[in-house]
Design a protein around this motif. Structure first.
Motif, PDB file in Angstrom:
ATOM      1  N   ALA A  18       0.823  -1.213   0.000  1.00 34.65           N
ATOM      2  CA  ALA A  18       0.000   0.000   0.000  1.00 34.65           C
ATOM      3  C   ALA A  18       0.857   1.263   0.000  1.00 34.65           C
ATOM      4  CB  ALA A  18      -0.931   0.006   1.205  1.00 34.65           C
ATOM      5  N   ALA A  37      -5.695  10.713  -4.151  1.00 33.14           N
ATOM      6  CA  ALA A  37      -7.007  10.106  -4.382  1.00 33.14           C
ATOM      7  C   ALA A  37      -7.282   9.007  -3.354  1.00 33.14           C
ATOM      8  CB  ALA A  37      -7.059   9.532  -5.796  1.00 33.14           C
ATOM      9  N   ASN A  38      -8.518   8.517  -3.341  1.00 34.67           N
ATOM     10  CA  ASN A  38      -8.880   7.371  -2.507  1.00 34.67           C
ATOM     11  C   ASN A  38      -7.969   6.197  -2.793  1.00 34.67           C
ATOM     12  OD1 ASN A  38     -11.031   8.203  -0.980  1.00 34.67           O
ATOM     13  ND2 ASN A  38     -12.519   7.781  -2.601  1.00 34.67           N
ATOM     14  N   ALA A  40      -4.787   5.889  -2.276  1.00 29.81           N
ATOM     15  CA  ALA A  40      -3.410   6.229  -2.650  1.00 29.81           C
ATOM     16  C   ALA A  40      -2.400   5.772  -1.594  1.00 29.81           C
ATOM     17  CB  ALA A  40      -3.283   7.739  -2.872  1.00 29.81           C
ATOM     18  N   GLY A  41      -2.888   5.578  -0.358  1.00 28.75           N
ATOM     19  CA  GLY A  41      -1.986   5.126   0.708  1.00 28.75           C
ATOM     20  C   GLY A  41      -1.786   6.139   1.818  1.00 28.75           C
ATOM     21  N   LYS A  42      -2.613   7.182   1.837  1.00 28.35           N
ATOM     22  CA  LYS A  42      -2.445   8.259   2.828  1.00 28.35           C
ATOM     23  C   LYS A  42      -2.730   7.759   4.248  1.00 28.35           C
ATOM     24  CE  LYS A  42      -5.650  10.803   0.939  1.00 28.35           C
ATOM     25  NZ  LYS A  42      -6.190   9.749   0.023  1.00 28.35           N
ATOM     26  N   SER A  43      -3.874   7.071   4.405  1.00 29.77           N
ATOM     27  CA  SER A  43      -4.215   6.569   5.747  1.00 29.77           C
ATOM     28  C   SER A  43      -3.191   5.543   6.206  1.00 29.77           C
ATOM     29  CB  SER A  43      -5.600   5.924   5.748  1.00 29.77           C
ATOM     30  OG  SER A  43      -6.569   6.871   5.417  1.00 29.77           O
ATOM     31  N   GLU A  85      -9.342   8.881  11.189  1.00 31.64           N
ATOM     32  CA  GLU A  85     -10.485   9.080  10.302  1.00 31.64           C
ATOM     33  C   GLU A  85     -11.730   8.560  11.036  1.00 31.64           C
ATOM     34  OE1 GLU A  85     -11.264   8.066   5.580  1.00 31.64           O
ATOM     35  OE2 GLU A  85      -9.621   7.138   6.658  1.00 31.64           O
ATOM     36  N   GLU A 161      -8.075  13.134   7.444  1.00 31.58           N
ATOM     37  CA  GLU A 161      -9.291  13.674   6.825  1.00 31.58           C
ATOM     38  C   GLU A 161     -10.291  14.260   7.822  1.00 31.58           C
ATOM     39  OE1 GLU A 161     -10.857  11.582   3.569  1.00 31.58           O
ATOM     40  OE2 GLU A 161      -8.934  10.731   3.002  1.00 31.58           O
ATOM     41  N   GLN A 193      -8.703  15.080   1.733  1.00 39.54           N
ATOM     42  CA  GLN A 193      -9.280  14.931   0.398  1.00 39.54           C
ATOM     43  C   GLN A 193      -9.555  16.311  -0.187  1.00 39.54           C
ATOM     44  OE1 GLN A 193     -10.831  12.362  -1.597  1.00 39.54           O
ATOM     45  NE2 GLN A 193      -9.597  10.867  -0.487  1.00 39.54           N
TER      46      GLN A 193
HETATM   47  P1  ATP Z   1      -8.740   6.719   1.595  1.00 38.01           P
HETATM   48  O1  ATP Z   1      -8.804   8.164   1.303  1.00 38.01           O
HETATM   49  O2  ATP Z   1      -9.786   5.916   0.875  1.00 38.01           O
HETATM   50  O3  ATP Z   1      -8.623   6.366   3.054  1.00 38.01           O
HETATM   51  P2  ATP Z   1      -5.934   6.308   1.382  1.00 38.01           P
HETATM   52  O4  ATP Z   1      -5.113   7.126   0.453  1.00 38.01           O
HETATM   53  O5  ATP Z   1      -5.927   6.701   2.786  1.00 38.01           O
HETATM   54  O6  ATP Z   1      -7.406   6.237   0.880  1.00 38.01           O
HETATM   55  P3  ATP Z   1      -5.243   3.684   2.265  1.00 38.01           P
HETATM   56  O7  ATP Z   1      -6.471   3.587   3.101  1.00 38.01           O
HETATM   57  O8  ATP Z   1      -3.967   3.869   2.933  1.00 38.01           O
HETATM   58  O9  ATP Z   1      -5.424   4.832   1.191  1.00 38.01           O
HETATM   59  O10 ATP Z   1      -5.183   2.394   1.323  1.00 38.01           O
HETATM   60  C1  ATP Z   1      -4.106   2.130   0.438  1.00 38.01           C
HETATM   61  C2  ATP Z   1      -4.305   0.767  -0.210  1.00 38.01           C
HETATM   62  O11 ATP Z   1      -4.199  -0.269   0.769  1.00 38.01           O
HETATM   63  C3  ATP Z   1      -5.657   0.580  -0.864  1.00 38.01           C
HETATM   64  O12 ATP Z   1      -5.469  -0.183  -2.037  1.00 38.01           O
HETATM   65  C4  ATP Z   1      -6.436  -0.201   0.164  1.00 38.01           C
HETATM   66  O13 ATP Z   1      -7.427  -1.007  -0.468  1.00 38.01           O
HETATM   67  C5  ATP Z   1      -5.371  -1.052   0.810  1.00 38.01           C
HETATM   68  N1  ATP Z   1      -5.680  -1.328   2.216  1.00 38.01           N
HETATM   69  C6  ATP Z   1      -5.877  -0.420   3.199  1.00 38.01           C
HETATM   70  N2  ATP Z   1      -6.091  -1.000   4.391  1.00 38.01           N
HETATM   71  C7  ATP Z   1      -6.025  -2.337   4.168  1.00 38.01           C
HETATM   72  C8  ATP Z   1      -6.152  -3.516   4.997  1.00 38.01           C
HETATM   73  N3  ATP Z   1      -6.376  -3.404   6.311  1.00 38.01           N
HETATM   74  N4  ATP Z   1      -6.009  -4.724   4.398  1.00 38.01           N
HETATM   75  C9  ATP Z   1      -5.768  -4.817   3.073  1.00 38.01           C
HETATM   76  N5  ATP Z   1      -5.632  -3.774   2.248  1.00 38.01           N
HETATM   77  C10 ATP Z   1      -5.751  -2.565   2.773  1.00 38.01           C
END
Ligand code: ATP
Length: 238
Positions: A18, A37-38, A40-43, A85, A161, A193
């Motif tokens: 991720a 974007a959603n 992307a790996g931020k969380s 979040e 967020e 976001q």
């Molecule tokens: P969002 O704005 O939707 O929270 P984000 O940028 O924060 O998006 P992450 O939540 O870090 O993105 O997710 C990054 C990638 O890791 C995504 O492809 C997501 O599906 C995957 N992912 C996140 N958490 C898990 C988990 N617990 N198990 C498996 N895959 C995960």
């Protein structure tokens, strides 16, 4: 020296990578935002920073120390405090009790003045101090989550967020308050976001795509960058 220093950070969920080896820094006193974007790996990046997912030695350094293997609660005690979040307030506890939870590791005489300061920042919380958190509006719950984090006297406040799910005016208000908190001396790492507002308020920013940092720089410069305008601010190229 940076307060927070991320080097080659990777986050894996089983076979999914991720976060793919990113570098990121937050200097003391800065407000830095991470947009993208959603998915992307931020969380995942924030989870790694706050200790909710494991990381390799040297990937996360805070205040000069390596945080590898340090559990989340110790990171919070060291001053790295996250507002997750979805807020995560204790719905059945009152506003006052939620704030007290934020200060539970403290035994100093400053808890009362700090609570008064939180009520100054968020007068709505003062008005509702005996109300249970579950009955507050979304914006008020977000204020409470931030207020609770402030009660632990963070050096660095990491927010995931904070404007999510809020009406535009409430979202603006929360982001402005975060800027004020930063001005009062708390270093801020903000995942948002709402790229336009975040870039307008932050000092510097990183753009994340598919687990990698693809752009970084002064927030104002990124706000004017055609690649950012097209991909994150909903503006046509050219
Ligand atoms: P969002 O704005 O939707 O929270 P984000 O940028 O924060 O998006 P992450 O939540 O870090 O993105 O997710 C990054 C990638 O890791 C995504 O492809 C997501 O599906 C995957 N992912 C996140 N958490 C898990 C988990 N617990 N198990 C498996 N895959 C995960």
């Amino acid at each position: 020296m940076s307060l927070l220093e991320i080097r080659g950070l990777e986050v894996r969920y089983g076979g999914i990578r991720a976060v793919k080896g990113i570098d990121l820094e937050v200097g003391a006193g800065e407000m830095v935002c991470l947009i993208g974007a959603n998915g992307a790996g931020k969380s995942s990046t924030l989870r790694a920073i706050s200790g909710l997912v494991p990381t390799a030695p040297g990937a996360v350094r805070f205040d000069g120390g390596d945080f590898a293997g340090i559990p989340a609660f110790r990171r919070a005690r060291a001053g790295l405090v996250m507002v997750p979040e979805g807020r995560g307030v204790f719905a059945r506890l009152s506003v006052e009790e939620n704030l007290a939870m934020g200060a539970y590791v403290r035994a100093d005489a400053e808890v009362q003045p700090d609570r008064a300061r939180v009520f100054e920042i968020f007068p709505r919380l003062a008005e509702r101090s005996r109300q249970t958190a579950g009955t507050l509006s979304g914006g008020e719950q977000q204020m409470l989550a931030i207020g609770r984090a402030l009660m632990s006297r963070p050096k660095l406040l990491a927010l995931d967020e904070p404007s999510m799910g809020l009406a535009p005016i409430a979202a603006q208000k929360i982001l402005q308050v975060i800027r004020d908190i930063n001005r009062s001396g708390v270093t801020v790492l903000l995942v948002e976001q709402n790229a336009r507002s975040a870039l307008a308020l932050a000092h510097r920013a990183y753009v994340m795509e598919s687990g990698e940092i693809t752009l970084s720089g002064e927030a104002r410069a990124l706000l004017a960058d055609p690649r950012v305008r097209e991909a994150y601010l909903g503006e046509a190229a050219g």
